[in-house]
Structures are given as C-alpha cells and as structure tokens.
Write an enzyme that holds these catalytic residues in place. Structure first.
Site, PDB file in Angstrom:
ATOM      1  CB  THR A 191      -0.835  -0.002   1.301  1.00  0.00           C
ATOM      2  OG1 THR A 191      -1.746  -1.073   1.228  1.00  0.00           O
ATOM      3  CG2 THR A 191      -1.565   1.297   1.532  1.00  0.00           C
ATOM      4  CB  THR A 242       2.123  -0.489   4.793  1.00  0.00           C
ATOM      5  OG1 THR A 242       2.177  -1.406   3.699  1.00  0.00           O
ATOM      6  CG2 THR A 242       3.431  -0.551   5.552  1.00  0.00           C
ATOM      7  N   GLY A 243       0.576  -3.218   5.417  1.00  0.00           N
ATOM      8  CA  GLY A 243       0.647  -4.597   5.882  1.00  0.00           C
ATOM      9  C   GLY A 243      -0.736  -5.199   6.052  1.00  0.00           C
ATOM     10  N   GLY A 245      -4.090  -5.553   6.995  1.00  0.00           N
ATOM     11  CA  GLY A 245      -5.065  -4.578   7.462  1.00  0.00           C
ATOM     12  C   GLY A 245      -5.864  -5.030   8.658  1.00  0.00           C
TER      13      GLY A 245
HETATM   14  C1  SD4 Z   1      -4.783  -4.058   3.344  1.00  0.00           C
HETATM   15  N1  SD4 Z   1      -3.056  -2.733   4.360  1.00  0.00           N
HETATM   16  O1  SD4 Z   1      -5.657  -4.042   2.484  1.00  0.00           O
HETATM   17  C2  SD4 Z   1      -3.590  -3.223   3.127  1.00  0.00           C
HETATM   18  C3  SD4 Z   1      -2.668  -4.085   2.346  1.00  0.00           C
HETATM   19  C4  SD4 Z   1      -1.301  -3.704   2.122  1.00  0.00           C
HETATM   20  O2  SD4 Z   1       0.551  -2.497   2.579  1.00  0.00           O
HETATM   21  O3  SD4 Z   1      -0.696  -4.234   1.304  1.00  0.00           O
HETATM   22  N2  SD4 Z   1      -0.726  -2.825   2.842  1.00  0.00           N
HETATM   23  O4  SD4 Z   1      -4.814  -4.786   4.336  1.00  0.00           O
END
Ligand code: SD4
Length: 331
Positions: A191, A242-243, A245
C-alpha cells in the site's frame, strides 16, 4: 453541490523521475528527522514506490502548496503505475477477479474522505477527496462509490489489466474453493501511505491500495478506514499503516500512533509501541507483517514494523532517500 475541478494542480507532472536513493540501514530506534525547530516542508511515504510519489508531492510542497494537494498528487503517481500490483487498477483482484480499491485522505482540519471496494476508477484517492469536499459523508463503498465517482466526472477504466488477469487465472487453477480461508500473502503488502507537512506547518495524509491480493469478495482492509490505515491530527502529527489490514484495524493503528505522540512519544517510539501492541494482541504473528510510519508537527519522523523488509521514502529540502525501517523480528 458544485463539481470540483480534478485537475487543479496539473496532472502532467505525474512522471517518474530518475532517482539515486541512498539506502541507509539504520539501527532501529534511531530513525528521526532530528530535533531542529522544523523540518517543514517534508513528505514521507511507504515503500520504494514512495520515492516517485514523494517527488510529485514535492512539486506541490516546494511551491508552498498545501499538504493536502501534495499527498493527493503524490499517491496518484502510484495509482497510475500499471506495473504496481498492490495499488490502483494495476493491482491484484479479489478471488472472483474483481480489482476493488480502498483509499482515504485526511487534512489539517480533520476533514476526511474514503472509498472502499471501488472498482474501475483509476484514482480512488481523488474520489475520496471529492467525497470529503462535496458530501456530508466520510466513506462510500462499492457501487455507491462508483456511481458517485462517475457522476462527478471520473471515467470508468477496465480492470484487471491483462497481465494481472493472466496471473489470477493461474492462481484460480490452484485455488478452487472461493471461500476457503485466505492465506496471508506476505509479499503483497505494498500500500502507499503518505504523510506531508507543508511550509505553513499543516499536516495531511493519504492512503491507497488494491488490498490483499486474492482477498474474499467484499473485503475492505485498514487502508480506507480513518484511524486504522491513516490518521492526522494537526495539533500532534500524522500516521499511516501498511501490511495486514485486519491486524491494523484491531488496534486502530494509525490513531494509536498519533495518540502516543500526543502523550509525548517521538514518532519512532510511537510506531514501536503500536507494533508491540499488535504483537501482544496476536497469539501467532507468523507471516503477520505490519509497518507504521509517523510524522510529527515539527517534521520528525519514525517507522517500525513487525518483520524486517519494510522501507519508506523521505523527501525534504536537500534530501531524497529510501530508509530501511526498524523491526521487531526477522522473517
Ligand atoms: C490491506 N493494508 O488491504 C492493506 C494491504 C497492504 O501495505 O498491502 N498494505 O490490508
């Protein structure tokens, strides 16, 4: 209601520049922007794609433009990049082949706007801003968000793009059950979250993603949720995530980081504490990657993640670099 002009700040600038980022491996706990009076203007954003996005945000900031314009303009760069598989319509679809996009934006007056599960629109971040500026609502999702966007002059674009569709078909062959429990995709956490402090000392943030690759249809992550994927309080600071969610939502991640800064933590300490809380709340953090990024009112910044591998881009006067964030554990 008046339709706003989407092209206020000249979209022709969304061109990737040539970068020579300095890759700095740093001991965690020591990433800060320093304790000088103010680092403004400054922009920080998640991952390597943040370098190009920051460059476009900087075009607004160096002209003394508002942080809100900078972050919108900045993340549109990533949304436009059709090689990016985790942001914008070039992103990976859900299990049924639909690319559904999540985004949100927040300004220095705590105005905010968000879209969830938006399909076929190239710049969800600008739809989020349009909702913020033209409706009494904060968030629109699905068909409602799409109809709103079309009504406000956004064009429909086809998705998934060819290369992504091909990949998804391959994935489908190997994954027959639609509602089987999705597996955390540790490689697809890219993200873009962006935080900016402008030369007037105002903070804004933006966050945009195609979310978890091959997610269940209808799934919305943290990225469009104010307080989870993004939070801005102009008195204190701003944070984004990020990561995975689901883990971020569980602790209202970005809001938590900002509140910790309000209590006196540095941006770095606040990110570390939020990561510690995520670890505490999960019995098993295997494969659970989350990273936080924070910026305070003076332009000090920090970042931290559960696992190694998270990096972020910083741009301010005389500085443009990609920095490896500190982390709690190795993969
Ligand atoms: C999510 N946080 O949809 C986002 C995904 C992602 O870096 O890749 N975040 O959970």
């Amino acid at each position: 209601m008046k339709r706003r002009s989407f092209f206020r700040i000249g979209l022709t600038t969304a061109v990737l520049g040539v970068f020579k980022p300095v890759k700095a491996a740093r001991v965690f706990g020591e990433i800060t922007g320093g304790l000088n009076e103010s680092n403004a203007p400054i922009v920080i954003s998640t991952w390597r794609h943040g370098l190009a996005a920051n460059d476009n945000a900087w075009k607004v900031l160096e002209e003394h433009g508002p942080a809100l314009d900078a972050v919108e303009h900045g993340v549109r760069t990533t949304e436009s990049d059709m090689t990016n598989r985790s942001v914008g319509i070039g992103g990976r679809p859900d299990r049924t082949g639909h690319v559904t996009l999540d985004a949100c934006i927040m300004d220095e007056k705590s105005n905010c706007g968000a879209v969830g599960c938006l399909e076929g629109i190239k710049h969800p971040i600008s739809v989020a801003r349009t909702i913020m500026e033209n409706t009494p609502h904060v968030m629109l999702v699905g068909d409602g968000a799409k109809d709103f966007a079309l009504d406000y002059g956004f064009k429909h674009v086809k998705s998934p793009i060819k290369a992504v569709k091909k990949e998804w078909k391959e994935w489908k062959k190997k994954n027959k059950k639609l509602f089987e429990k999705p597996v955390i995709n540790t490689e697809n956490h890219d993200t873009i979250g962006m935080l900016a402090l402008d030369s007037n000392g105002n903070l804004s943030g933006a966050c945009t993603t195609s979310g978890w690759g091959y997610k269940l249809p209808g799934r919305i992550g943290d990225s469009p949720i104010i307080g989870a994927g993004l939070f801005v309080d102009n008195e204190v600071g701003a944070a984004c995530a990020t990561g995975l969610g689901e883990a971020v939502i569980r602790i209202a991640g970005s809001h938590t980081v900002v509140e910790l800064m309000r209590q006196g933590r540095t941006p770095q300490q606040a990110c570390e504490e939020a990561v510690a809380r995520i670890i505490d709340k999960h019995e098993n953090v295997e494969g659970l990657q989350v990273g936080f990024l924070a910026l305070d009112k003076k332009g000090n910044y920090g970042a931290y993640s559960v696992f190694n591998g998270f990096n972020f881009a910083v741009k301010s006067t005389g500085q443009s670099e990609l920095i490896d964030a500190g982390f709690d554990r190795n993969w």
